[in-house]
Design a protein around this motif. Sequence first.
Motif, PDB file in Angstrom:
ATOM      1  N   LEU A  11       0.795  -1.227   0.000  1.00 48.44           N
ATOM      2  CA  LEU A  11       0.000   0.000   0.000  1.00 48.44           C
ATOM      3  C   LEU A  11       0.833   1.286   0.000  1.00 48.44           C
ATOM      4  CD1 LEU A  11      -2.987   0.506  -0.224  1.00 48.44           C
ATOM      5  CD2 LEU A  11      -3.119   0.603   2.253  1.00 48.44           C
ATOM      6  N   PRO A  12       1.882   1.410   0.816  1.00 47.71           N
ATOM      7  CA  PRO A  12       2.658   2.658   0.805  1.00 47.71           C
ATOM      8  C   PRO A  12       3.359   2.931  -0.525  1.00 47.71           C
ATOM      9  CG  PRO A  12       3.182   1.357   2.758  1.00 47.71           C
ATOM     10  CD  PRO A  12       2.332   0.507   1.872  1.00 47.71           C
ATOM     11  N   GLN A  13       3.542   1.912  -1.345  1.00 51.43           N
ATOM     12  CA  GLN A  13       4.227   2.082  -2.627  1.00 51.43           C
ATOM     13  C   GLN A  13       3.272   2.518  -3.738  1.00 51.43           C
ATOM     14  OE1 GLN A  13       6.491  -1.474  -3.470  1.00 51.43           O
ATOM     15  NE2 GLN A  13       6.969  -1.732  -1.318  1.00 51.43           N
ATOM     16  N   LEU A  14       1.977   2.495  -3.467  1.00 50.98           N
ATOM     17  CA  LEU A  14       0.976   2.868  -4.460  1.00 50.98           C
ATOM     18  C   LEU A  14       0.736   4.371  -4.462  1.00 50.98           C
ATOM     19  CD1 LEU A  14      -1.575  -0.001  -3.769  1.00 50.98           C
ATOM     20  CD2 LEU A  14       0.060   0.149  -5.641  1.00 50.98           C
ATOM     21  N   PRO A  15       0.283   4.910  -5.590  1.00 53.52           N
ATOM     22  CA  PRO A  15      -0.014   6.354  -5.651  1.00 53.52           C
ATOM     23  C   PRO A  15      -1.089   6.741  -4.636  1.00 53.52           C
ATOM     24  CG  PRO A  15      -0.087   5.357  -7.843  1.00 53.52           C
ATOM     25  CD  PRO A  15       0.054   4.243  -6.862  1.00 53.52           C
ATOM     26  N   PRO A  16      -1.070   7.999  -4.181  1.00 54.74           N
ATOM     27  CA  PRO A  16      -2.044   8.447  -3.173  1.00 54.74           C
ATOM     28  C   PRO A  16      -3.502   8.240  -3.595  1.00 54.74           C
ATOM     29  CG  PRO A  16      -0.362  10.115  -3.513  1.00 54.74           C
ATOM     30  CD  PRO A  16      -0.116   9.049  -4.523  1.00 54.74           C
ATOM     31  N   GLU A  17      -3.773   8.406  -4.895  1.00 53.77           N
ATOM     32  CA  GLU A  17      -5.146   8.219  -5.373  1.00 53.77           C
ATOM     33  C   GLU A  17      -5.623   6.792  -5.123  1.00 53.77           C
ATOM     34  OE1 GLU A  17      -2.632   9.242  -7.429  1.00 53.77           O
ATOM     35  OE2 GLU A  17      -3.047  11.395  -7.491  1.00 53.77           O
ATOM     36  N   VAL A  18      -4.746   5.848  -5.357  1.00 56.15           N
ATOM     37  CA  VAL A  18      -5.078   4.434  -5.146  1.00 56.15           C
ATOM     38  C   VAL A  18      -5.244   4.162  -3.661  1.00 56.15           C
ATOM     39  CG1 VAL A  18      -4.288   2.057  -5.450  1.00 56.15           C
ATOM     40  CG2 VAL A  18      -3.889   3.734  -7.260  1.00 56.15           C
ATOM     41  N   GLN A  19      -4.367   4.733  -2.847  1.00 55.41           N
ATOM     42  CA  GLN A  19      -4.468   4.544  -1.401  1.00 55.41           C
ATOM     43  C   GLN A  19      -5.792   5.081  -0.860  1.00 55.41           C
ATOM     44  OE1 GLN A  19      -1.014   5.894   0.779  1.00 55.41           O
ATOM     45  NE2 GLN A  19       0.378   5.168  -0.819  1.00 55.41           N
ATOM     46  N   ARG A  20      -6.233   6.237  -1.402  1.00 55.60           N
ATOM     47  CA  ARG A  20      -7.507   6.810  -0.952  1.00 55.60           C
ATOM     48  C   ARG A  20      -8.686   5.921  -1.334  1.00 55.60           C
ATOM     49  NH1 ARG A  20      -5.188  11.679  -2.402  1.00 55.60           N
ATOM     50  NH2 ARG A  20      -6.222  11.719  -4.412  1.00 55.60           N
ATOM     51  N   GLU A  21      -8.657   5.377  -2.544  1.00 57.58           N
ATOM     52  CA  GLU A  21      -9.755   4.513  -3.006  1.00 57.58           C
ATOM     53  C   GLU A  21      -9.758   3.173  -2.281  1.00 57.58           C
ATOM     54  OE1 GLU A  21     -12.324   5.006  -5.192  1.00 57.58           O
ATOM     55  OE2 GLU A  21     -11.694   7.104  -5.163  1.00 57.58           O
ATOM     56  N   GLY A  22      -8.567   2.702  -1.920  1.00 60.80           N
ATOM     57  CA  GLY A  22      -8.457   1.419  -1.243  1.00 60.80           C
ATOM     58  C   GLY A  22      -8.154   0.286  -2.197  1.00 60.80           C
ATOM     59  N   VAL A  23      -7.787  -0.823  -1.651  1.00 59.24           N
ATOM     60  CA  VAL A  23      -7.437  -2.009  -2.428  1.00 59.24           C
ATOM     61  C   VAL A  23      -8.429  -3.106  -2.100  1.00 59.24           C
ATOM     62  CG1 VAL A  23      -5.663  -3.762  -2.827  1.00 59.24           C
ATOM     63  CG2 VAL A  23      -4.993  -1.383  -2.446  1.00 59.24           C
ATOM     64  N   THR A  24      -8.969  -3.719  -3.129  1.00 57.56           N
ATOM     65  CA  THR A  24      -9.899  -4.826  -2.950  1.00 57.56           C
ATOM     66  C   THR A  24      -9.194  -6.121  -3.308  1.00 57.56           C
ATOM     67  OG1 THR A  24     -11.757  -3.415  -3.551  1.00 57.56           O
ATOM     68  CG2 THR A  24     -12.121  -5.780  -3.654  1.00 57.56           C
ATOM     69  N   VAL A  25      -9.283  -7.095  -2.453  1.00 58.80           N
ATOM     70  CA  VAL A  25      -8.664  -8.390  -2.691  1.00 58.80           C
ATOM     71  C   VAL A  25      -9.771  -9.426  -2.791  1.00 58.80           C
ATOM     72  CG1 VAL A  25      -7.073 -10.124  -1.781  1.00 58.80           C
ATOM     73  CG2 VAL A  25      -6.618  -7.697  -1.395  1.00 58.80           C
ATOM     74  N   LYS A  26      -9.730 -10.216  -3.874  1.00 58.59           N
ATOM     75  CA  LYS A  26     -10.726 -11.267  -4.060  1.00 58.59           C
ATOM     76  C   LYS A  26     -10.042 -12.619  -4.057  1.00 58.59           C
ATOM     77  CE  LYS A  26     -12.524 -10.029  -7.997  1.00 58.59           C
ATOM     78  NZ  LYS A  26     -13.416  -9.925  -9.153  1.00 58.59           N
ATOM     79  N   LYS A  27     -10.663 -13.568  -3.394  1.00 57.32           N
ATOM     80  CA  LYS A  27     -10.161 -14.919  -3.408  1.00 57.32           C
ATOM     81  C   LYS A  27     -10.521 -15.540  -4.752  1.00 57.32           C
ATOM     82  CE  LYS A  27     -10.146 -19.179  -0.783  1.00 57.32           C
ATOM     83  NZ  LYS A  27     -10.646 -19.873   0.388  1.00 57.32           N
ATOM     84  N   LEU A  28      -9.571 -16.222  -5.371  1.00 55.90           N
ATOM     85  CA  LEU A  28      -9.773 -16.780  -6.691  1.00 55.90           C
ATOM     86  C   LEU A  28      -9.405 -18.247  -6.689  1.00 55.90           C
ATOM     87  CD1 LEU A  28     -10.384 -16.068  -9.689  1.00 55.90           C
ATOM     88  CD2 LEU A  28      -7.939 -15.704  -9.948  1.00 55.90           C
ATOM     89  N   SER A  29     -10.279 -19.035  -7.251  1.00 57.74           N
ATOM     90  CA  SER A  29     -10.001 -20.457  -7.391  1.00 57.74           C
ATOM     91  C   SER A  29      -9.367 -20.702  -8.747  1.00 57.74           C
ATOM     92  CB  SER A  29     -11.306 -21.257  -7.284  1.00 57.74           C
ATOM     93  OG  SER A  29     -11.073 -22.603  -7.626  1.00 57.74           O
ATOM     94  N   THR A  30      -8.439 -21.616  -8.821  1.00 59.24           N
ATOM     95  CA  THR A  30      -7.815 -21.951 -10.096  1.00 59.24           C
ATOM     96  C   THR A  30      -8.633 -22.973 -10.875  1.00 59.24           C
ATOM     97  OG1 THR A  30      -6.476 -23.628  -9.007  1.00 59.24           O
ATOM     98  CG2 THR A  30      -5.495 -21.449  -9.260  1.00 59.24           C
ATOM     99  N   ALA A  31      -9.683 -23.485 -10.272  1.00 59.84           N
ATOM    100  CA  ALA A  31     -10.531 -24.466 -10.946  1.00 59.84           C
ATOM    101  C   ALA A  31     -11.489 -23.752 -11.903  1.00 59.84           C
ATOM    102  CB  ALA A  31     -11.333 -25.263  -9.916  1.00 59.84           C
ATOM    103  N   ILE A  32     -11.514 -24.195 -13.138  1.00 61.30           N
ATOM    104  CA  ILE A  32     -12.421 -23.631 -14.134  1.00 61.30           C
ATOM    105  C   ILE A  32     -13.720 -24.414 -14.079  1.00 61.30           C
ATOM    106  CG2 ILE A  32     -12.810 -23.255 -16.593  1.00 61.30           C
ATOM    107  CD1 ILE A  32      -9.758 -23.012 -16.887  1.00 61.30           C
ATOM    108  N   LEU A  33     -14.805 -23.708 -13.868  1.00 63.35           N
ATOM    109  CA  LEU A  33     -16.097 -24.361 -13.753  1.00 63.35           C
ATOM    110  C   LEU A  33     -16.774 -24.518 -15.104  1.00 63.35           C
ATOM    111  CD1 LEU A  33     -18.264 -25.522 -11.913  1.00 63.35           C
ATOM    112  CD2 LEU A  33     -19.185 -23.222 -11.673  1.00 63.35           C
ATOM    113  N   LEU A  34     -16.609 -23.557 -15.981  1.00 64.87           N
ATOM    114  CA  LEU A  34     -17.312 -23.575 -17.251  1.00 64.87           C
ATOM    115  C   LEU A  34     -16.471 -22.909 -18.324  1.00 64.87           C
ATOM    116  CD1 LEU A  34     -20.020 -24.007 -18.858  1.00 64.87           C
ATOM    117  CD2 LEU A  34     -20.631 -21.700 -18.119  1.00 64.87           C
ATOM    118  N   GLY A  35     -16.464 -23.486 -19.486  1.00 62.39           N
ATOM    119  CA  GLY A  35     -15.831 -22.882 -20.652  1.00 62.39           C
ATOM    120  C   GLY A  35     -16.838 -22.840 -21.780  1.00 62.39           C
TER     121      GLY A  35
END
Length: 94
Positions: A11-35
Motif C-alpha cells: 500500500l505505501p508504494q501505491l499512488p495516493p489516489e489508489v491509497q484513498r480509493e483502497g485495495v480490494t482483494v478477491k479470493k480466486l479459485s484456479t478451478a475452471i467451472l465452465l468454458g
Amino acid sequence: MQTQNRVNLALPQLPPEVQREGVTVKKLSTAILLGMAFTSTDDRYDSVFLNNFITINLLDRIASLPGVGEARLASRQDYGCAYGSIRRRWQRWA
C-alpha cells in the motif's frame, strides 16, 4: 491474514489516489467451472469480431451473475492487434 499483510506492505508504494480509493482483494479459485466456445456458422464473423462482441456485450453480464467470481476470455484478441499485424504484413510487401 497473509494476504492482508502483503496488501499492507504494498500500500505505501501505491499512488495516493489508489491509497484513498483502497485495495480490494478477491479470493480466486484456479478451478475452471465452465468454458464456452463461440463460432460463426457461416464464416461471416472472424475470431476477432467474436472476441470483440463478447467483450462488449457478454463478459460484464456473465461476471455480474450471482456466484460468478470472474469472467474472462482465454485468448483475448482485439481490433488493435489485428490491425497491427495487417499493417506489419503490408509494410513487408510494400
